[in-house]
Enzyme design. Structure first.
Site, PDB file in Angstrom:
ATOM      1  N   PHE A  48      25.639  51.824  17.814  1.00 52.52           N
ATOM      2  CA  PHE A  48      26.616  52.890  17.628  1.00 52.52           C
ATOM      3  C   PHE A  48      28.021  52.340  17.391  1.00 52.52           C
ATOM      4  O   PHE A  48      28.545  51.582  18.204  1.00 52.52           O
ATOM      5  CB  PHE A  48      26.677  53.784  18.866  1.00 52.52           C
ATOM      6  CG  PHE A  48      25.655  54.889  18.902  1.00 52.52           C
ATOM      7  CD1 PHE A  48      25.929  56.128  18.338  1.00 52.52           C
ATOM      8  CD2 PHE A  48      24.426  54.685  19.522  1.00 52.52           C
ATOM      9  CE1 PHE A  48      24.998  57.146  18.389  1.00 52.52           C
ATOM     10  CE2 PHE A  48      23.489  55.702  19.570  1.00 52.52           C
ATOM     11  CZ  PHE A  48      23.767  56.937  19.008  1.00 52.52           C
ATOM     12  N   ASP A  49      28.622  52.776  16.299  1.00 52.71           N
ATOM     13  CA  ASP A  49      30.060  52.654  16.151  1.00 52.71           C
ATOM     14  C   ASP A  49      30.700  53.602  17.177  1.00 52.71           C
ATOM     15  O   ASP A  49      30.018  54.478  17.727  1.00 52.71           O
ATOM     16  CB  ASP A  49      30.449  53.053  14.721  1.00 52.71           C
ATOM     17  CG  ASP A  49      31.935  53.061  14.497  1.00 52.71           C
ATOM     18  OD1 ASP A  49      32.602  52.088  14.864  1.00 52.71           O
ATOM     19  OD2 ASP A  49      32.438  54.069  13.950  1.00 52.71           O
TER      20      ASP A  49
END
Length: 217
Positions: A9-10
């Site tokens: 995840f960014d």
């Protein structure tokens, strides 16, 4: 059996809407140099690339000035970053469900770890992530490609077992560099059409679509 073992995840524009904190702090740094921004929306392009690169490419700062400007940015951001952020709708439930489904969740962000951990602590999300791959303060690991290289090395990760979730082209091209699949979220900071130009990338309009795609991959 699911295609993926890891979900990367960014943070900014993917889990959290940090527009206010980032743009106000960037404007604060610019004011130090006599540059005044009338509308914070003008600074939307700084959400995604490393801050140093944004000062250089958008405002023509020299190397030394850009480093100084990043420090000035953090002078304000370190005080305001939590209160000037908010979760995207449904993303906390999506993260919780993916964790409960057995996926290994990892943060892969160009934000320094101190800021990333404090934000996720505040929103009760840290417990769901098994590893944090973040930017270093000394600029030795600032791009998404460098962050992903660090992550792959530290976890001995097989790129074919992972999918990158992000809102900007930097997330998608960084993932593609290592043969990692990617999902672009359309609710983040990308300009219109940016993510649609990326080949072989699934696009999710919201957190529910994101969950369903990963769950059924």
């Amino acid at each position: 059996m699911n295609k993926y073992k890891y979900v990367l995840f960014d943070l900014d524009g993917t889990i959290l809407n940090t527009f206010e904190g980032v743009t106000r702090s960037f404007a604060y740094a610019l004011e130090h140099y006599g540059i005044y921004v009338k509308d914070l929306k003008e600074l939307t392009p700084v959400l995604g690339p490393p801050l140093y690169d944004a000062f250089v490419s958008m405002y023509g700062f020299s190397h030394d000035s850009a480093i100084e400007a990043v420090a000035k940015y953090r002078e304000r951001y370190s005080v305001k970053f939590v209160e000037e952020s908010k979760l995207y709708p449904g993303i906390k439930d999506t993260i919780r469900k993916l964790s409960e489904d057995g996926f290994k969740l990892v943060i892969a962000t160009s934000k320094p770890e101190h800021f990333a951990r404090n934000l996720l602590d505040h929103y009760g999300l840290t417990q769901y992530f098994s590893f944090f791959a973040c930017a270093s303060l000394d600029k030795s690991r600032d791009s998404k490609e460098k962050v992903l290289k660090y992550l792959i090395d530290e976890l001995n990760l097989n790129p074919k077992e992972a999918v990158m979730v992000g809102d900007r082209k930097f997330d998608l091209t960084g993932a593609a560099h290592f043969g990692i699949d990617a999902i672009g979220v359309l609710y983040g900071f990308a300009p219109d059409g940016e993510l649609e130009k990326s080949p072989n990338v699934y696009l999710a309009k919201d957190a529910d679509e994101l969950y369903n795609y990963i769950k059924n991959a």
